[in-house]
Structure formats: structure tokens, C-alpha cells
Design a protein around this motif. Structure first.
Motif, PDB file in Angstrom:
ATOM      1  N   ALA A 200       1.240  27.266  -6.864  1.00 18.62           N
ATOM      2  CA  ALA A 200       0.597  26.894  -5.436  1.00 18.62           C
ATOM      3  C   ALA A 200      -0.448  25.754  -5.066  1.00 18.62           C
ATOM      4  CB  ALA A 200       0.485  27.885  -4.444  1.00 18.62           C
ATOM      5  N   LEU A 201      -1.789  26.352  -5.580  1.00 19.26           N
ATOM      6  CA  LEU A 201      -2.392  25.560  -5.791  1.00 19.26           C
ATOM      7  C   LEU A 201      -1.954  23.857  -7.144  1.00 19.26           C
ATOM      8  CD1 LEU A 201      -5.289  24.946  -5.226  1.00 19.26           C
ATOM      9  CD2 LEU A 201      -6.256  26.300  -7.000  1.00 19.26           C
ATOM     10  N   LEU A 202      -2.004  24.042  -8.097  1.00 19.28           N
ATOM     11  CA  LEU A 202      -2.156  22.248  -9.363  1.00 19.28           C
ATOM     12  C   LEU A 202      -0.385  22.538  -9.815  1.00 19.28           C
ATOM     13  CD1 LEU A 202      -3.877  24.469 -12.279  1.00 19.28           C
ATOM     14  CD2 LEU A 202      -4.920  23.177 -10.112  1.00 19.28           C
ATOM     15  N   ARG A 203       0.485  23.258  -8.965  1.00 19.13           N
ATOM     16  CA  ARG A 203       1.971  22.108  -8.610  1.00 19.13           C
ATOM     17  C   ARG A 203       2.875  22.242  -9.740  1.00 19.13           C
ATOM     18  NH1 ARG A 203       0.311  19.292  -4.649  1.00 19.13           N
ATOM     19  NH2 ARG A 203       0.602  17.086  -5.551  1.00 19.13           N
ATOM     20  N   VAL A 204       1.886  23.438 -11.001  1.00 11.33           N
ATOM     21  CA  VAL A 204       2.335  22.744 -12.472  1.00 11.33           C
ATOM     22  C   VAL A 204       4.464  23.154 -12.175  1.00 11.33           C
ATOM     23  CG1 VAL A 204       0.293  23.774 -13.461  1.00 11.33           C
ATOM     24  CG2 VAL A 204       2.349  25.142 -12.736  1.00 11.33           C
ATOM     25  N   ASN A 263      -4.107  27.912  -0.234  1.00 13.79           N
ATOM     26  CA  ASN A 263      -4.222  26.740  -0.832  1.00 13.79           C
ATOM     27  C   ASN A 263      -5.252  25.258  -0.438  1.00 13.79           C
ATOM     28  OD1 ASN A 263      -2.172  25.712   0.119  1.00 13.79           O
ATOM     29  ND2 ASN A 263      -1.100  24.989  -2.110  1.00 13.79           N
ATOM     30  N   THR A 264      -4.753  25.633   1.107  1.00 12.49           N
ATOM     31  CA  THR A 264      -6.092  23.911   1.430  1.00 12.49           C
ATOM     32  C   THR A 264      -7.092  23.994   1.430  1.00 12.49           C
ATOM     33  OG1 THR A 264      -3.744  23.835   2.743  1.00 12.49           O
ATOM     34  CG2 THR A 264      -5.817  23.612   3.513  1.00 12.49           C
ATOM     35  N   ILE A 265      -7.074  25.710   0.996  1.00 12.44           N
ATOM     36  CA  ILE A 265      -9.356  25.834   1.778  1.00 12.44           C
ATOM     37  C   ILE A 265      -9.888  25.640   0.336  1.00 12.44           C
ATOM     38  CG2 ILE A 265     -10.765  27.287   1.736  1.00 12.44           C
ATOM     39  CD1 ILE A 265      -8.627  26.874   4.085  1.00 12.44           C
ATOM     40  N   PHE A 266      -9.206  25.722  -0.895  1.00 16.12           N
ATOM     41  CA  PHE A 266      -8.960  25.512  -2.182  1.00 16.12           C
ATOM     42  C   PHE A 266      -9.161  23.931  -2.404  1.00 16.12           C
ATOM     43  CE2 PHE A 266      -8.652  29.904  -2.207  1.00 16.12           C
ATOM     44  CZ  PHE A 266      -9.658  30.628  -2.584  1.00 16.12           C
ATOM     45  N   TYR A 267      -8.018  23.971  -2.266  1.00 10.54           N
ATOM     46  CA  TYR A 267      -7.853  21.804  -2.075  1.00 10.54           C
ATOM     47  C   TYR A 267      -9.434  21.211  -1.345  1.00 10.54           C
ATOM     48  CZ  TYR A 267      -2.824  21.887  -3.536  1.00 10.54           C
ATOM     49  OH  TYR A 267      -1.772  22.166  -3.972  1.00 10.54           O
ATOM     50  N   LEU A 268      -9.757  21.418  -0.425  1.00  5.71           N
ATOM     51  CA  LEU A 268     -10.865  21.130  -0.138  1.00  5.71           C
ATOM     52  C   LEU A 268     -12.101  21.087  -0.570  1.00  5.71           C
ATOM     53  CD1 LEU A 268      -9.945  22.204   4.209  1.00  5.71           C
ATOM     54  CD2 LEU A 268      -9.803  19.708   3.064  1.00  5.71           C
ATOM     55  N   GLU A 381     -11.841  27.817  10.117  1.00  5.99           N
ATOM     56  CA  GLU A 381     -12.194  29.213  10.165  1.00  5.99           C
ATOM     57  C   GLU A 381     -11.854  30.105   8.315  1.00  5.99           C
ATOM     58  OE1 GLU A 381      -9.977  30.641  12.904  1.00  5.99           O
ATOM     59  OE2 GLU A 381     -11.531  31.074  14.323  1.00  5.99           O
ATOM     60  N   GLU A 382     -11.132  29.531   7.736  1.00  4.30           N
ATOM     61  CA  GLU A 382     -11.081  30.186   6.365  1.00  4.30           C
ATOM     62  C   GLU A 382     -11.783  29.513   5.743  1.00  4.30           C
ATOM     63  OE1 GLU A 382      -8.996  33.034   6.219  1.00  4.30           O
ATOM     64  OE2 GLU A 382      -7.195  32.685   7.988  1.00  4.30           O
ATOM     65  N   SER A 383     -12.373  28.392   5.845  1.00  2.00           N
ATOM     66  CA  SER A 383     -12.741  27.795   3.834  1.00  2.00           C
ATOM     67  C   SER A 383     -13.924  28.706   4.704  1.00  2.00           C
ATOM     68  CB  SER A 383     -13.345  26.340   5.222  1.00  2.00           C
ATOM     69  OG  SER A 383     -11.894  25.957   5.213  1.00  2.00           O
ATOM     70  N   LYS A 384     -14.567  29.003   5.897  1.00  2.00           N
ATOM     71  CA  LYS A 384     -16.190  29.734   6.398  1.00  2.00           C
ATOM     72  C   LYS A 384     -16.233  31.025   5.700  1.00  2.00           C
ATOM     73  CE  LYS A 384     -17.946  27.089  10.104  1.00  2.00           C
ATOM     74  NZ  LYS A 384     -18.320  27.340  11.661  1.00  2.00           N
ATOM     75  N   LEU A 466      -2.135  26.783   7.630  1.00  2.00           N
ATOM     76  CA  LEU A 466      -2.484  27.834   7.996  1.00  2.00           C
ATOM     77  C   LEU A 466      -1.437  28.248   9.597  1.00  2.00           C
ATOM     78  CD1 LEU A 466      -6.049  27.665   6.829  1.00  2.00           C
ATOM     79  CD2 LEU A 466      -4.617  28.206   5.396  1.00  2.00           C
ATOM     80  N   GLU A 467      -1.082  27.220   9.775  1.00  2.00           N
ATOM     81  CA  GLU A 467      -0.413  27.762  10.980  1.00  2.00           C
ATOM     82  C   GLU A 467       0.510  28.585  11.024  1.00  2.00           C
ATOM     83  OE1 GLU A 467      -0.459  25.130  14.453  1.00  2.00           O
ATOM     84  OE2 GLU A 467      -0.489  23.431  12.989  1.00  2.00           O
ATOM     85  N   LYS A 468       1.751  29.827  10.835  1.00  2.00           N
ATOM     86  CA  LYS A 468       2.747  30.552  10.878  1.00  2.00           C
ATOM     87  C   LYS A 468       3.278  29.712  11.459  1.00  2.00           C
ATOM     88  CE  LYS A 468       0.479  34.905  11.497  1.00  2.00           C
ATOM     89  NZ  LYS A 468       1.113  36.730  11.484  1.00  2.00           N
ATOM     90  N   GLU A 469       4.822  29.305  10.784  1.00  2.00           N
ATOM     91  CA  GLU A 469       5.831  28.501  11.069  1.00  2.00           C
ATOM     92  C   GLU A 469       6.751  29.675  12.032  1.00  2.00           C
ATOM     93  OE1 GLU A 469       9.213  26.752   8.625  1.00  2.00           O
ATOM     94  OE2 GLU A 469       7.550  27.421   7.572  1.00  2.00           O
TER      95      GLU A 469
END
Length: 536
Positions: A200-204, A263-268, A381-384, A466-469
Motif C-alpha cells: 500500500a505504501l511503497l507499491r512494490v 498511507n496518505t499520512i505517511f506519504y505527506l 486530523e489523521e496526520s495530527k 480518507l473518505e469512505k467510498e
């Protein structure tokens, strides 16, 4: 390091440790001018780099996989024609620099000896695998080439930031993970977290995942002591079996959904440290709360544009790749079959067959939307919650409710029915246009590839979300009819990556002669330079 003030929040210890390690890495990474660097001829490099760009359009790969693909290609070619093994590593590294996947005059010559040791290890393991009486020894040799490629790539350009970021995500999720509706063993929890953070994070890709999981399960794998090689060879089949067991775990998709959601949080976090001009700016971005939100917003905006650009590039290159491949197959297979064998040739059908797959891909991509503006608030919010210890939150993973065999059987039967309905409708439609059986099979194969690639593009567009689909009747019906196509396309893409006759033509008819030409050109340039240097 800053002293806390009224505008400073207390960082999570894991974030503080991550920043300290990264700053130490930057200090140690400073290049040494005294160590000689590997150099290749600039003219041959310009030609080789141009060829590589053309080749990558025909055989499209994601950008972060291009260098690995080139190393694997060169490694296979060098293994096939190897004679004297002494300068194997040097020639391989020069090839990779020449095509532009490593910068010229920056790779230390010490990497040659280190890379040669890795090659020696895998050559030894492959020779031992050939002696095995097992029927799958060819498979294990191919597997060794793939993971050997990954080890060589990481030796030439260690992915410190990626590994540190993945380790940070692993620690945070592991520390705060709450399993609901049951229990799982620590082995499953730890391994599935590792696997799906990599995905999910590194797209290996598959070979990178195999290699990194092998290191995770057996940290001594990267040892280059020849005395341990026989022990490695004895356990090869066991390692491969263990990796397959973990990758096939039915809980994998649940862990992937969890990792992919955050994974967005860690990308940022990665973007903030990459875009910081110095350590002071990096520390201020995290430690001073007045800067943190602003920094997150700025980097989210930049990544939003970057991801949208990647999506556009993915769409364009996929369309071009599909078009080129479809034209080649149409003129190489479909037209001769329809015209000279089944006597059912039509230029209209040829045009439909060529245009439909890339046109469908274009339509799919144009309908994809990036996350809405509401997503930014959720990201902040999730980043904090991740960065500051006082705002820590738990991450819930709900284990699936065990379904009855009857319920599973009904679903499988219904899916099988939909498989025949989807392909049946398409076959009937093509028959009304007088498509031949061969043309129908090829057409459906390419439409399936488009469906799988389009789904991949859609999933990529949601990487920042991060929105629910929210589901709808329309999307449910589309998914219902499209899933058989997507399943066939996923299988087809995997098969095509193993054997792409257009790429085979590139490798045999263009690449091998080019390599001979590059050697001649570099020797000629060296000779001319030596002659000029003799004139005072």
C-alpha cells in the motif's frame, strides 16, 4: 533541536526517532570527492537513454519500477552470455548508468565489488538449484533472478527513506492495531502488516515483495559470506514455500484495506522531509503546531497535483501501449488469419478491434475523479493523530464473519453465471459484426486488459482519499458485469509481462546490437581521445 514553547506540540517518540535517523542518514550520505566514481561515455549514454524511453512506452511500467526492470533485463542478458565472471558487476552497472537509471559519475567504484559478491551468491544458488531433482527448479531459478535483481538495486541505491517510512508505519499501526471479532497470532499480525505496508505504501511488485519478505523472515539473507551460501541453497524451496504461504493468507486483503486507507499520512510525512531545505525547517514543520497544518496543506496540494499528473501519464502511456500492441497483433495475427485462413476479413472490424481498447481506456480515465475538498480536513486530523502522541488513536481491523459453505457456494455459482453472461453478451455483439472467432478472442482479451488497467487507475486515484467510498446501484451493476473482465485482465497482464513478443523483438533485434555498438563507440572515443592527448 527546538525547545518546546506554547506553539509546540509534543511529538510522538516514534516520529522523533524517525526524524533523527533520517537526519543522521543525510549527514552520512554526503558524497566523498576522494572515492572514484563509475563513468560511461556521454554519447552512448544519450543514445541508450533515448532507446530506453521508447522501450518503456511500448512496455509500460510504473516509474518506480523502471530501474528494477532494466536491471533484471541486463542481468538476464549478462547471465546468458557470461564468459569470464570477473567484470560481470562492472558491465552491469555501466549498462544501468548508460540507459539513465543511475546518474553518471556518482556511483562509487566500491559498489562494483559489493555488487559482484551479490551476483556470485545468486550464481551459486542458481547452480545448486539446477542440481535439484525437483520439477520446479526452472521456477526457482527464475525466482532467484528476480530477487537477485532487487538485492542489486538496493545495493546500488539503498532505499533508506522508503524503508524508514515503512518501518514507521509498521510501528505505529502495530502499536495501535485493535483486532475485532476474534483473535489472530502475532506471526500473522506482524507478517501481514509488513506485506501490506509494502504493497500500500511503497507499491512494490511481486518480486520486490518476495525479496523484502524474505529479508523480513530471514534477516541473514543479505549476508555475503560464501561459507553460508550452501545453507541458503539447502533452504531455498522452504523459503519460497513460506513466502507463498504468507502471501496467500486470506486475511491479506483486510490488512491491505487498513494500510491503504492511512498511507496518505505517511506519504505527506515523506514529502515534508523531502521538501525541507534543512534540518531546522524539517524540525519546525513537525514540532511547531502553527506550522504543521500549513505544511500539511501545502504538501497535500503538491501531492494532489503530482498524483493527478501520474494518473494522466498512466492513462496516456497505457493508451499508447495498448494501441501499439493492438496494431502489431492486428497486422501480425488477426488480418492474416481472417484474410487467408477463415476468409472472413473486414477493414471495419480491424478498425473497431484496434480503436476500441484504447478508446475504452480513455473513457474510463476521463470518468475518474480525484478526492473531494472534504478529504483535506480528514487528512489534517489523521496526520495530527499520527504525529503527536497526545492525539494517538487506535486502528480497528474487523475479522470477517465466517460464512456457511452454502452461502459461499451460492456466491461462487452466481459469479460463474455472471462470467458467462458478460462474455456471452460481448461475443454475441461481436458476432453481429461478423468478427471471426480468433478476432473475438483477441478483442475480449484486450478489453479485459483495459478493464484491469482502468481499475488500477481508479484505485490509484483514491490513494490520497480518507473518505469512505459510497456505493450506488449504478456502480454496483457496473462492478457486477465488469468483474469477470477485470479477473481475466489481471491474469492476462501477468501472463503478458512474462511473454511480450514485441519486447522480445526489441531485446533480440535492437538491444543486443545496440550493446555491441556502445562497446565499439566507447572504444573508438577512447582511442580518439588517447590520440589527441599524445599531441602536445
Amino acid at each position: 533541536m527546538f525547545l518546546p514553547d506554547k506553539n509546540t506540540n509534543e511529538l510522538s517518540p516514534l516520529i522523533r526517532e524517525f526524524l533523527d535517523k533520517y537526519q543522521n542518514f543525510l549527514a552520512e550520505k554526503a558524497p566523498s570527492e576522494t572515492i572514484p566514481k563509475i563513468h560511461v561515455d556521454e554519447i552512448s549514454s544519450a543514445i541508450a537513454s533515448f532507446y530506453e524511453k521508447i522501450r518503456n512506452v511500448v512496455a509500460y511500467r510504473e516509474e518506480h519500477l523502471l530501474r528494477k526492470g532494466a536491471i533484471e533485463r541486463v542481468l538476464k542478458r549478462r547471465l546468458f552470455v557470461r564468459g569470464d565472471n570477473q567484470n560481470f558487476a562492472e558491465l552491469l552497472i555501466q549498462d544501468i548508468i548508460r540507459v539513465g537509471h543511475l546518474p553518471n559519475d556518482t556511483i562509487p567504484e566500491t559498489k562494483i565489488k559489493e555488487t559482484q559478491k551479490i551476483i556470485d551468491k545468486y550464481v551459486f544458488l542458481m547452480e545448486k538449484a539446477k542440481e535439484s531433482p525437483r520439477s520446479n527448479r526452472r521456477e526457482i531459478i527464475d525466482w532467484l533472478i528476480k530477487i537477485g535483481t532487487c538485492e542489486i538495486e538496493e545495493k546500488l541505491d539503498p532505499p533508506f527513506k522508503d524503508n524508514s517510512l515503512a518501518a514507521l508505519m509498521y510501528q505505529i499501526l502495530h502499536e495501535r492495531l485493535v483486532i475485532q471479532r476474534g483473535q489472530i497470532s502475532d506471526e500473522i499480525k506482524n507478517t501481514q502488516l509488513f506485506i501490506n505496508i509494502q504493497r500500500a505504501l511503497l507499491r512494490v511488485d511481486d518480486s520486490q515483495l518476495d525479496y523484502r519478505l524474505l529479508k523480513f523472515l530471514n534477516p541473514s539473507w543479505t549476508e555475503l559470506n560464501p561459507e553460508t551460501f550452501p545453507q541458503m541453497a539447502d533452504k531455498l524451496f522452504f523459503y519460497k514455500k513460506e513466502i507463498k504461504r504468507h502471501l496467500k493468507n486470506p486475511l491479506g486483503p483486510l490488512f491491505f484495506q487498513l494500510c491503504n486507507q492511512y498511507n496518505t499520512i505517511f506519504y505527506l510525512i515523506s514529502d515534508i522531509i523531502s521538501n525541507s531545505r534543512n534540518n531546522e525547517e524539517m524540525n519546525a514543520a513537525f514540532e511547531k503546531s502553527e506550522f504543521f497544518e500549513k505544511t500539511i496543506k501545502n504538501n497535500y496540494g503538491k501531492r494532489y497535483e503530482t498524483e493527478r499528473g501520474k494518473l494522466t501519464r498512466l492513462a496516456f502511456l497505457s493508451v499508447v501501449s495498448f494501441f501499439i500492441t493492438k496494431v502489431a497483433i492486428a497486422f501480425g495475427v488477426e488480418i492474416p488469419l481472417d484474410k487467408y485462413i477463415v476468409d472472413q476479413f473486414s477493414w471495419l472490424n480491424v478498425m473497431i478491434s484496434i480503436i476500441a481498447p484504447p478508446l475504452l481506456m480513455l473513457i474510463i480515465v476521463l470518468t475518474i475523479r480525484m478526492p473531494s475538498e472534504k478529504n483535506l480536513k480528514l487528512v489534517i486530523e489523521e496526520s495530527k493523530a499520527v504525529v503527536y502522541g497526545d492525539k494517538a488513536k487506535n486502528y480497528a481491523l474487523k475479522l470477517p464473519i465466517k460464512k456457511s459453505w452454502l452461502g459461499l457456494a451460492i456466491v461462487q455459482i452466481f459469479y460463474l453465471i455472471m462470467f458467462f453472461v458478460t462474455f456471452g453478451v460481448l461475443v454475441k455483439l461481436l458476432l453481429t459484426f461478423d468478427f471471426s472467432i480468433a478476432s473475438i478472442v483477441i478483442f475480449l482479451f484486450f478489453i479485459s486488459l483495459v478493464a484491469a488497467t482502468g481499475t488500477k487507475a481508479y484505485n490509484r486515484s483514491r490513494e490520497l482519499s480518507l473518505e469512505k467510498e459510497r456505493g450506488s446501484v449504478a456502480t454496483f451493476l457496473i462492478d457486477l458485469f465488469a468483474m469477470p473482465l477485470i479477473a481475466v485482465g489481471k491474469w492476462g497482464a501477468s501472463a503478458l509481462s512474462k511473454f511480450n513478443f514485441i519486447i522480445l523483438i526489441f531485446d533480440l533485434l535492437i538491444e543486443v546490437p545496440l550493446q555491441i555498438f556502445f562497446i565499439f563507440l566507447e572504444n573508438l572515443r577512447g582511442f580518439i581521445k588517447s590520440q589527441k592527448d599524445d599531441i602536445y
